[in-house]
Design a protein around this motif. Structure first.
Motif, short mmCIF file in Angstrom:
data_model
loop_
_atom_site.label_atom_id
_atom_site.label_comp_id
_atom_site.label_asym_id
_atom_site.label_seq_id
_atom_site.Cartn_x
_atom_site.Cartn_y
_atom_site.Cartn_z
N UNK A 147 116.35 11.43 93.77
CA UNK A 147 116.80 10.41 92.70
C UNK A 147 118.07 10.91 92.10
N UNK A 148 118.42 9.94 91.14
CA UNK A 148 119.75 10.12 90.46
C UNK A 148 121.01 10.45 91.35
N UNK A 149 121.41 9.90 92.35
CA UNK A 149 122.43 9.90 93.22
C UNK A 149 122.16 11.27 94.03
N UNK A 150 120.79 11.60 94.16
CA UNK A 150 120.52 12.60 95.01
C UNK A 150 120.69 13.96 94.39
N UNK A 151 120.58 14.02 92.98
CA UNK A 151 120.70 15.16 92.45
C UNK A 151 119.43 15.89 91.89
N UNK A 152 118.44 15.19 92.03
CA UNK A 152 117.04 15.98 91.45
C UNK A 152 116.05 15.27 92.42
N UNK A 153 114.92 15.85 92.25
CA UNK A 153 113.62 15.17 93.16
C UNK A 153 112.25 15.04 92.09
N UNK A 154 111.78 13.84 92.41
CA UNK A 154 110.49 13.71 91.65
C UNK A 154 109.21 13.72 92.39
N UNK A 155 108.12 14.39 92.04
CA UNK A 155 107.07 14.42 92.60
C UNK A 155 105.94 13.75 91.67
N UNK A 156 105.45 12.78 92.02
CA UNK A 156 104.63 11.69 91.20
C UNK A 156 103.16 11.72 91.98
N UNK A 157 102.10 12.10 91.32
CA UNK A 157 100.87 11.93 91.89
C UNK A 157 100.00 10.96 91.15
N UNK A 158 99.00 10.03 91.68
CA UNK A 158 98.28 9.09 90.94
C UNK A 158 96.81 9.36 91.48
N UNK A 159 95.82 9.18 90.49
CA UNK A 159 94.72 9.40 91.05
C UNK A 159 93.63 8.13 90.27
N UNK A 160 92.66 7.94 90.83
CA UNK A 160 91.55 6.96 90.21
C UNK A 160 90.44 7.70 90.37
N UNK A 161 90.28 8.62 89.26
CA UNK A 161 89.11 9.52 89.31
C UNK A 161 87.71 8.87 88.78
N UNK A 162 87.02 8.95 89.63
CA UNK A 162 85.53 8.61 89.63
C UNK A 162 84.63 9.41 89.16
N UNK A 163 84.76 10.80 89.34
CA UNK A 163 83.83 11.99 88.92
C UNK A 163 84.65 12.86 88.13
N UNK A 164 84.62 12.81 86.81
CA UNK A 164 85.50 13.58 85.95
C UNK A 164 85.56 15.31 86.39
N UNK A 165 86.90 15.73 86.58
CA UNK A 165 87.03 16.85 87.06
C UNK A 165 88.50 17.43 86.45
N UNK A 166 88.59 18.52 86.77
CA UNK A 166 90.03 19.27 86.63
C UNK A 166 90.91 18.65 87.59
N UNK A 167 92.24 18.19 87.09
CA UNK A 167 93.16 17.80 87.92
C UNK A 167 94.29 18.74 87.97
N UNK A 168 94.83 19.26 88.85
CA UNK A 168 95.75 20.43 88.77
C UNK A 168 96.95 19.82 89.89
N UNK A 169 98.12 20.11 89.30
CA UNK A 169 99.20 19.86 90.03
C UNK A 169 99.78 21.31 90.27
N UNK A 170 100.41 21.61 91.70
CA UNK A 170 100.96 23.13 92.08
C UNK A 170 102.08 22.91 92.62
N UNK A 171 103.05 24.12 92.48
CA UNK A 171 104.19 24.17 93.49
C UNK A 171 104.27 25.65 93.53
#
Length: 990
Positions: free
Chosen positions: A503-527
């Motif tokens: 994004x932004x004239x190829x100066x940054x990166x966006x990582x976007x995750x979307x979930x429809x959680x049907x069983x409540x749980x911990x959601x973790x994002x990792x790098x």
């Protein structure tokens, strides 16, 4: 600067690629005939004597080839001092010995053949005798046997004339006993002949070389092995389709691909045929994979069991690909590596000189489809500090795969910030047990906890999961891919989607995750990263590595914070010392959950992208897009047309596509719904009579108060109804010679009138009378106005009733060429079209009147100018192209595509291409002659009226009028009072 950017198209994926692939088309070979074309002399494998002599001639003038030979001879001298090989297994494998033998034989054998120095042949023979005396070549791990068969077969062939009869007999006996006999057993019992991964190519390729080495004396091995290998190889080769990707990752790409090259080269040099294997879909594109998978750091996008920090090294088989498919890009890429690293013997065997001409720039972004899909994006080539991000999909059961669907890696500032840890020790217990719940998934590097992917409920991905890209888009300032990861997390989520965007004239990166959680749980994002991490309050973290810095920001959800965890493990696993995990943990998440992380390098100019509007993934790419100028590279344009061609296979399917494209053009030009047509209120005056034709100055209203102006040419004699031709002009802008006033335009119009057509030459917005009234050409939405004016120009021609509505043509050059194919595409009243020097798949027009509105690309359609020209089908059309502009590829690229569309209608005879390779961007005499003949044929004009006795076209009688005499509005004929004047005036539809 536009050439720096290469755009591929928005792709909505309609097929699901996974482990279960369509059966490969079987290639059969008659075993009784397989050796009929055998070259019975030696050497016949890889490098025949005649090819060696050609290389020696090339050597005299080629410094790179000289460097390659120096490297080979230097290594050969090293091998001369090494003790002979001994039988030594590491774990269950003898593979290291087989590979050492292969390297020695290629190196020593080439050194001997090039120099004639017997020390190299002596050492090669010594090693061959040693390995042929081994008790076996470890057939339980058949790669070892296949590679050794390759090495010994090659040595036997290359050194045949040097070896005495006894030595030859011993080497051949070892090859047959330990290699070829085991090969015959393997084809009956071993699984690899049915496999779709690297074992297939390596085992088949090695046995092909071994069998062909002894084929004149012991033909039964080749008569059985060659047909079996040719039947088996397509199973693996088809997995390159359609774009050349390799599911086992770039590391195993080289292993599989070089053995493909070995095997097919051996078939070609020994038998003179590859049995059609070269034509298998995807193989021609395969060498793109390692090129595009290499980030600016030199490291690969490291998916599957790739070595840790695996980086691009020399790949001599790129020369083979360059030769096999006549693709200089592959040779250029390998020459760049040879400038930095030592060469191998295979570089000499497959040598291709560096391209003499500068090649088109590579695409910034590339989407590889297939069983394991990959997308890569970068801000630049040839900049070691450029931004680069890659992301993968696919299926977790792929050979050598990890539980890593959606994993991403990122380079910037010469640093790899997000990285894959690579493989672990292959000898770990259960390393190959990849079934669900298998031991393989207990190892950290192979399971989900080590990768830069989401984790739900603290658990990894389903080992049987499959995923796919559902959208890929690239344009000048940004690019993105969206992956459906639902199958990987179905225990907790009804739907999981990941988007990765530059994004932004190829100066940054966006990582976007979307979930429809049907069983409540911990959601973790990792790098996963080697960087030191300083977490800051407010949802940001500063990563530092090698003196560089990258800022991570949580854009969504509000209030979330980063945490840092260790990726270090205990032995016997690899320890990952110093590796960290940047994490976001959302406990007890439920319902719709979104995590959006912005990764912004701190560039040298001190700027860092700090924020970004977060939109749902469903909204990504929905805004219409402009495709302007050199929007594609020439190669990307070819690929786009190939992709378009795959989207239909029948006339009905093409018509459905054509309808979407037309609607996309109308919608992009804001002409849907079609505006209400006003009265034309034509103004016609100042008739001049010339030899065979007349000219009048005309104007009409295309919109209330908006006057289209031009010159109306008519034949002096003839029967009505007349055919008619519209002649829009291009962008030539010299005050003394521009627009419809240009001599070449006047000659064309007058000559067509003398042939019997009514011809309307009309001003584009901002030219001629428009210019006198203060209109500027580059006004907003001029594309819309000009296309509408052209539609109304047809209405103007038909108003009098003396025009045949079934015989209306159009022809124009440059910008007038765009008007020609664009109007033909959207107005079926145009019966014949001759767009001149403008139909290009990679160039979309350099002016806003051609590409200033989103007519080529939106959320509902994607096209290019070549395909828009194809919308003329089945109406007659002549493409006039030349070698001096963006239509230089028309005979090989655009014309065949359009011709195929006409073929669906059974109308191939109605589409033609006049290509003038030595001419430039104009509507010169040779182009006009081509147009006259085509229009005469299809509009039933009288070509004989303008033809001299010698058969040449006579334009000499045409009177070139002065500009002042051609204006529609002048002192005697003033512009109407209600006319809209000046570019500042807003139209009702603006």
């Amino acid at each position: 600067m536009m050439n720096m950017y290469r755009f591929v198209a928005l792709v909505t994926i309609l097929t699901y690629c996974h482990a279960t692939l369509a059966p490969a088309k079987e290639v059969t070979v008659d075993s009784s005939a397989v050796l009929k074309t055998l070259d019975k002399s030696h050497p016949r494998l890889m490098l025949k004597d005649k090819d060696l002599q050609a290389l020696k001639k090339q050597y005299a003038k080629d410094k790179v080839l000289q460097k390659c030979l120096r490297d080979v001879l230097q290594q050969a001298d090293v091998y001369c001092e090494k003790p002979v090989l001994t039988y030594r297994k590491i774990g269950p494998r003898l593979l290291s010995v087989s590979r050492a033998c292969l390297s020695r034989i290629y190196t020593l054998g080439l050194a001997y053949r090039w120099t004639g120095e017997e020390k190299y042949a002596d050492k090669a023979a010594e090693n061959l005798l040693a390995v042929c005396a081994f008790k076996d070549w470890n057939p339980s791990h058949f790669l070892d046997t296949a590679e050794m068969s390759h090495a010994v077969g090659l040595g036997y062939d290359w050194l045949y004339s040097y070896l005495d009869a006894t030595t030859r007999r011993k080497i051949k006996a070892g090859l047959i006993k330990n290699g070829l006999e085991e090969g015959l057993i393997a084809y009956k019992k071993r699984w690899w002949a049915q496999s779709e991964h690297n074992w297939n190519q390596v085992c088949n390729g090695g046995l092909i070389v071994g069998a062909l080495a002894v084929a004149e004396s012991d033909p039964r091995y080749a008569e059985q092995i060659i047909p079996a290998a040719v039947r088996s190889l397509p199973r693996a080769l088809k997995t390159y389709a359609p774009d050349g990707a390799w599911g086992e990752g770039p590391g195993y790409w080289h292993y599989a691909s070089r053995y493909t090259a070995y095997g097919l080269t051996a078939l070609e040099t020994a038998l003179g045929t590859d049995f059609g294997l070269l034509q298998i879909k995807g193989l021609a594109e395969a060498a793109n994979f390692p090129i595009y998978m290499t980030g600016p750091t030199g490291m690969y996008l490291n998916l599957a069991d790739s070595g840790e920090r695996n980086s691009r090294k020399t790949l001599p088989c790129l020369f083979w690909f360059a030769r096999a498919y006549n693709n200089p890009l592959f040779a250029e890429a390998e020459h760049a590596e040879l400038a930095k690293r030592s060469a191998s013997p295979e570089h000499v065997v497959w040598y291709v000189p560096a391209p003499r001409k500068k090649l088109p720039a590579k695409d910034l972004d590339r989407y590889f489809r297939g069983p394991v899909e990959v997308a890569v994006f970068r801000s630049a080539w040839d900049d070691p500090e450029a931004l680069f991000v890659g992301v993968k999909a696919g299926y977790n059961q792929v050979n050598h795969g990890h539980l890593d669907l959606g994993n991403f890696e990122l380079d910037a500032l010469g640093v790899r910030w997000a990285r894959d840890l690579g493989s672990d020790n292959y000898n770990l217990p259960g390393y190959w047990d990849r079934k669900k719940g298998g031991k393989r998934w207990s190892y950290y590097r192979l399971n989900s906890r080590s990768h830069s992917i989401p984790l739900l409920g603290g658990e990894g991905q389903d080992a049987l999961a499959k995923s796919r890209f559902i959208k890929f888009e690239t344009k000048k300032s940004s690019a993105f891919a969206i992956i459906d990861l639902t199958g990987a997390y179905k225990k907790f989520a009804k739907k999981t989607t990941r988007g990765v965007a530059m994004v932004h004239d190829r100066r940054a990166v966006l990582v976007q995750d979307e979930f429809e959680i049907q069983k409540p749980c911990e959601v973790a994002w990792a790098m996963t990263t080697d960087a030191k991490i300083a977490v800051r309050k407010g949802g940001s973290a500063a990563l530092s590595l090698k003196g560089k810095e990258l800022i991570a920001r949580i854009l969504s959800p509000a209030g979330a914070e980063f945490v840092v965890e260790s990726a270090e493990q205990k032995r016997p696993e690899k320890t990952n010392k110093g590796v960290r995990r940047l994490m976001v943990r959302l406990p007890e998440a439920k319902g719709n959950v979104q995590i959006a992380i912005l990764l912004s390098p701190l560039w040298k100019d001190g700027n860092v992208v700090k924020t970004l509007q977060v939109k749902p993934l469903a909204e990504w790419g929905k805004e219409p897009q402009l495709c302007q100028g050199h929007y594609h590279s020439e190669e990307a344009a070819k690929e786009q047309l190939a992709r378009f061609a795959r989207s239909y296979s029948s006339l009905a399917e093409w018509k459905a596509r054509a309808k979407r494209i037309r609607e996309g053009i109308f919608r992009g030009a804001e002409l849907l719904p079609m505006p209400k047509k006003c009265a034309l209120n034509p103004i016609i005056h100042s008739k001049r009579e010339y030899d065979g034709y007349t000219v009048e100055n005309v104007a009409f209203e295309s919109l209330p108060g908006v006057f289209v102006t031009g010159s109306l040419y008519r034949p002096r004699k003839g029967k009505t109804p007349f055919p008619a031709v519209l002649c829009p002009h291009g962008h030539a802008s010299r005050p003394e010679n521009y627009g419809r006033f240009r001599p070449e335009q006047q000659k064309r119009c007058a000559t067509l009138a003398r042939m019997g057509a009514v011809v309307f030459s009309y001003d584009m917005v901002g030219w001629g009378d428009w210019k006198n009234a203060g209109w500027q050409h580059r006004r907003p939405k001029v594309l819309k106005l000009q296309l509408w004016n052209s539609i109304r120009a047809v209405d103007f021609l038909l108003r009098s009733g003396d025009i045949d509505p079934k015989r209306i043509g159009i022809t124009g050059c440059s910008g007038g060429g765009t008007q020609s194919f664009m109007l033909t595409a959207v107005d079926d009243r145009i019966a014949v079209s001759v767009p001149t020097v403008m139909v290009s798949a990679h160039f979309f027009g350099g002016c806003v009147c051609e590409s200033g509105m989103p007519i080529h690309k939106s959320d509902t359609h994607e096209t290019n100018n070549a395909e828009i020209a194809a919308l003329a089908a089945p109406r007659p059309q002549l493409l006039i192209s030349c070698g001096g502009d963006w239509t230089k590829n028309t005979p090989e690229v655009e014309f065949p595509y359009i011709q195929n569309v006409y073929r669906l209608y059974g109308a191939e005879s109605r589409i033609e291409n006049l290509h003038l390779a030595d001419e430039g961007h104009d509507y010169g005499l040779s182009k006009r002659i081509g147009a006259y003949k085509f229009l005469a044929k299809h509009l039933r004009l009288s070509l004989d009226k303008v033809t001299k006795p010698d058969g040449s076209i006579d334009e000499s009688v045409v009177v070139i009028e002065k500009q002042d005499d051609m204006y529609a509005f002048n002192a005697d004929h003033p512009r109407p009072e209600h006319a809209v004047s000046g570019d500042k005036a807003l139209l009702k539809w603006d």
